[in-house]
Write a protein that holds these residues in place. Structure first.
Motif, PDB file in Angstrom:
ATOM      1  N   GLU A 125      -5.953   6.522   4.152  1.00 27.31           N
ATOM      2  CA  GLU A 125      -5.186   5.850   5.198  1.00 27.31           C
ATOM      3  C   GLU A 125      -4.016   5.145   4.537  1.00 27.31           C
ATOM      4  OE1 GLU A 125      -7.356   3.236   7.808  1.00 27.31           O
ATOM      5  OE2 GLU A 125      -9.197   4.389   7.502  1.00 27.31           O
ATOM      6  N   THR A 175      -7.616   3.294   1.088  1.00 27.33           N
ATOM      7  CA  THR A 175      -6.735   2.672   2.070  1.00 27.33           C
ATOM      8  C   THR A 175      -5.604   1.997   1.301  1.00 27.33           C
ATOM      9  OG1 THR A 175      -8.601   2.240   3.541  1.00 27.33           O
ATOM     10  CG2 THR A 175      -6.578   1.017   3.962  1.00 27.33           C
ATOM     11  N   PHE A 203      -2.138  -0.371   1.740  1.00 22.44           N
ATOM     12  CA  PHE A 203      -1.285  -1.231   2.548  1.00 22.44           C
ATOM     13  C   PHE A 203       0.034  -1.368   1.801  1.00 22.44           C
ATOM     14  CE2 PHE A 203      -5.538  -2.711   3.786  1.00 22.44           C
ATOM     15  CZ  PHE A 203      -5.438  -2.600   5.164  1.00 22.44           C
ATOM     16  N   THR A 229      -0.587  -6.797   6.506  1.00 19.56           N
ATOM     17  CA  THR A 229      -1.310  -5.566   6.814  1.00 19.56           C
ATOM     18  C   THR A 229      -0.731  -4.848   8.017  1.00 19.56           C
ATOM     19  OG1 THR A 229      -2.903  -6.759   8.166  1.00 19.56           O
ATOM     20  CG2 THR A 229      -3.447  -6.429   5.840  1.00 19.56           C
ATOM     21  N   GLY A 230       0.430  -5.237   8.466  1.00 19.46           N
ATOM     22  CA  GLY A 230       1.050  -4.578   9.615  1.00 19.46           C
ATOM     23  C   GLY A 230       0.865  -5.380  10.882  1.00 19.46           C
ATOM     24  N   THR A 244      -9.224  -0.055  -1.875  1.00 17.90           N
ATOM     25  CA  THR A 244      -8.125  -0.570  -1.075  1.00 17.90           C
ATOM     26  C   THR A 244      -7.044  -1.020  -2.044  1.00 17.90           C
ATOM     27  OG1 THR A 244      -9.596  -1.312   0.696  1.00 17.90           O
ATOM     28  CG2 THR A 244      -7.418  -2.332   0.586  1.00 17.90           C
ATOM     29  N   HIS A 299      -1.021   2.280   5.584  1.00 22.78           N
ATOM     30  CA  HIS A 299      -0.605   1.310   6.600  1.00 22.78           C
ATOM     31  C   HIS A 299       0.593   0.505   6.111  1.00 22.78           C
ATOM     32  CE1 HIS A 299      -4.401   1.875   8.774  1.00 22.78           C
ATOM     33  NE2 HIS A 299      -4.986   1.866   7.587  1.00 22.78           N
ATOM     34  N   GLY A 300       1.276  -0.125   7.037  1.00 23.04           N
ATOM     35  CA  GLY A 300       2.371  -1.022   6.682  1.00 23.04           C
ATOM     36  C   GLY A 300       3.711  -0.314   6.685  1.00 23.04           C
ATOM     37  N   ASP A 301       4.588  -0.749   5.775  1.00 27.81           N
ATOM     38  CA  ASP A 301       5.936  -0.196   5.667  1.00 27.81           C
ATOM     39  C   ASP A 301       5.859   1.107   4.880  1.00 27.81           C
ATOM     40  OD1 ASP A 301       8.591   0.424   5.355  1.00 27.81           O
ATOM     41  OD2 ASP A 301       9.104  -1.372   4.216  1.00 27.81           O
ATOM     42  N   THR A 302       5.744   2.204   5.582  1.00 26.58           N
ATOM     43  CA  THR A 302       5.568   3.506   4.933  1.00 26.58           C
ATOM     44  C   THR A 302       6.887   4.249   4.721  1.00 26.58           C
ATOM     45  OG1 THR A 302       5.201   4.586   7.065  1.00 26.58           O
ATOM     46  CG2 THR A 302       3.255   3.739   5.902  1.00 26.58           C
TER      47      THR A 302
END
Length: 184
Positions: free
Chosen positions: A166, A145, A147, A16-17, A125, A168-171
């Motif tokens: 939202e 959300t 991830f 999740t970062g 999610t 998150h992570g490797d965007t």
């Protein structure tokens, strides 16, 4: 007919970062988790619809799509409307999932693109596993959300101004697009 069992095996870790990992089981927040493994398309439709086959009282359902299927085509997820999540782990198949009600957590690790559409009033999610692809769409007043694990790619398509999103992570290989400004 699907196979049902209590979750005993280790779940796939989700990055999740910031080095934090969790598993699908963490989304159950301590509630008992029962696992359904659909054997065919009809089982999958039933497993994803808590109105047809409600999860155990106070429990959380985990649907594992792991049998080789040509595609997921289009399926609706009707998660319980009482706030409990429906967990969906896709390790085979491609296609589209429409989250029509409740709170759904979808883990995509099938190696084929899976589209997830969050409809009005839902909370979704999506975890796009390492090296996998997805298009996640937010349509209506919903919360999404995403991830993105390392090496994953895709699009977060915001179709409505009322959507809360939202990423998150490797965007680096994920992009956010909004289609509510487009003229059709």
């Amino acid at each position: 007919m699907f196979v049902q069992k209590l979750l005993a095996e280790a779940d796939t870790s989700i990055l999740t970062g910031a080095g934090t990992t969790l598993s699908l089981r963490d989304f159950a927040e301590g509630a008992p988790v029962s696992t359904l493994i659909p054997l065919d398309v009809f089982d999958l439709q039933n497993a994803l619809d808590s109105r047809l086959s409600p999860p155990e009282s106070g429990g959380v359902r985990l649907v594992r799509v792991q049998n080789p299927m040509a595609t997921l085509d289009e399926y609706e997820i009707h998660a319980p409307t009482d706030g409990r999540p429906m967990l969906v782990d896709i390790s085979h198949g491609a296609g589209q999932l429409h989250v029509a009600s409740g709170y759904a957590v979808v883990l995509i690790r099938s190696g084929q693109p899976v589209d997830v559409v969050a409809l009005d009033g839902t909370d979704v999610t999506v975890v796009v596993g390492r090296g996998n692809a997805s298009r996640v769409s937010a349509a209506g007043h919903c919360s999404v959300t995403v991830f993105a694990e390392p090496g994953s790619r895709g699009i977060l398509d915001v179709r409505d101004r009322d959507a809360s999103v939202e990423l998150h992570g490797d965007t680096s290989r994920f992009r956010i697009a909004n289609s509510f400004d487009w003229d059709f």
